[in-house]
Scaffold this active site. Sequence first.
Site, PDB file in Angstrom:
ATOM      1  N   ASP A  30      -5.007   5.319  12.345  1.00 44.72           N
ATOM      2  CA  ASP A  30      -3.896   4.636  11.680  1.00 44.72           C
ATOM      3  C   ASP A  30      -4.477   3.686  10.640  1.00 44.72           C
ATOM      4  O   ASP A  30      -5.368   2.884  10.955  1.00 44.72           O
ATOM      5  CB  ASP A  30      -3.072   3.862  12.707  1.00 44.72           C
ATOM      6  N   ASN A  38       1.146  -0.818   0.873  1.00 44.54           N
ATOM      7  CA  ASN A  38       2.113  -0.058   0.088  1.00 44.54           C
ATOM      8  C   ASN A  38       3.112  -0.980  -0.606  1.00 44.54           C
ATOM      9  O   ASN A  38       3.418  -0.799  -1.781  1.00 44.54           O
ATOM     10  CB  ASN A  38       2.839   0.918   1.019  1.00 44.54           C
ATOM     11  N   ASP A  47      -0.101   6.055  -2.153  1.00 47.50           N
ATOM     12  CA  ASP A  47      -0.349   7.491  -2.040  1.00 47.50           C
ATOM     13  C   ASP A  47      -1.797   7.832  -2.358  1.00 47.50           C
ATOM     14  O   ASP A  47      -2.427   8.647  -1.678  1.00 47.50           O
ATOM     15  CB  ASP A  47       0.585   8.288  -2.959  1.00 47.50           C
ATOM     16  N   GLU A  74       1.183   6.804   7.764  1.00 47.04           N
ATOM     17  CA  GLU A  74      -0.206   6.448   7.492  1.00 47.04           C
ATOM     18  C   GLU A  74      -1.114   6.826   8.655  1.00 47.04           C
ATOM     19  O   GLU A  74      -2.181   6.264   8.823  1.00 47.04           O
ATOM     20  CB  GLU A  74      -0.327   4.949   7.190  1.00 47.04           C
TER      21      GLU A  74
END
Length: 163
Positions: A30, A38, A47, A74
């Site tokens: 993770d 983000n 991304d 993620e």
Amino acid sequence: YEIRSGDWSSDVCSSDLSRQGKPVSLLFCDVDFFKQFNDGYGHQVGDECLKAVARTLKDVLRRPADMVARYGGEEFAAVLPDTDIAGALQVAEALRAAVEALGITHRFSRATKVVTISVGAATAVPARQDGSPMPLLKMADEALYAAKENGRNRVATVAPRAV
């Protein structure tokens, strides 16, 4: 690659591994504080970060049978057939270190100043009758939770057991 529920259960708990009594390991990875990354840098940069992490995870895995795929958001999962817990922990640490070594700045992280991952490692010998990967998934998820609860940017495991 992206893992969808059920698509890979035959890989995780294959009858060959079961017949031979060989272990399979699962690593859940993770990206630490990715939501903050983000939100802070924007979705396009987020991304690109995920793509860099995915490439790095793939590059660390050396054996043809090993597989890494995006598990959602993620999260990534690595399936390591014929790998005991000691081997899984070595691979997990190599994955963690490689992502940290990318040096992608993450000023919104509470763990470090760069993008890192937490990794949960689990190993089991698939049962001969029931090839369900669910117990292994649960163990890997528990281990990932432990890694995150203990400060992130680390590897954690749970005791191996039959699945």
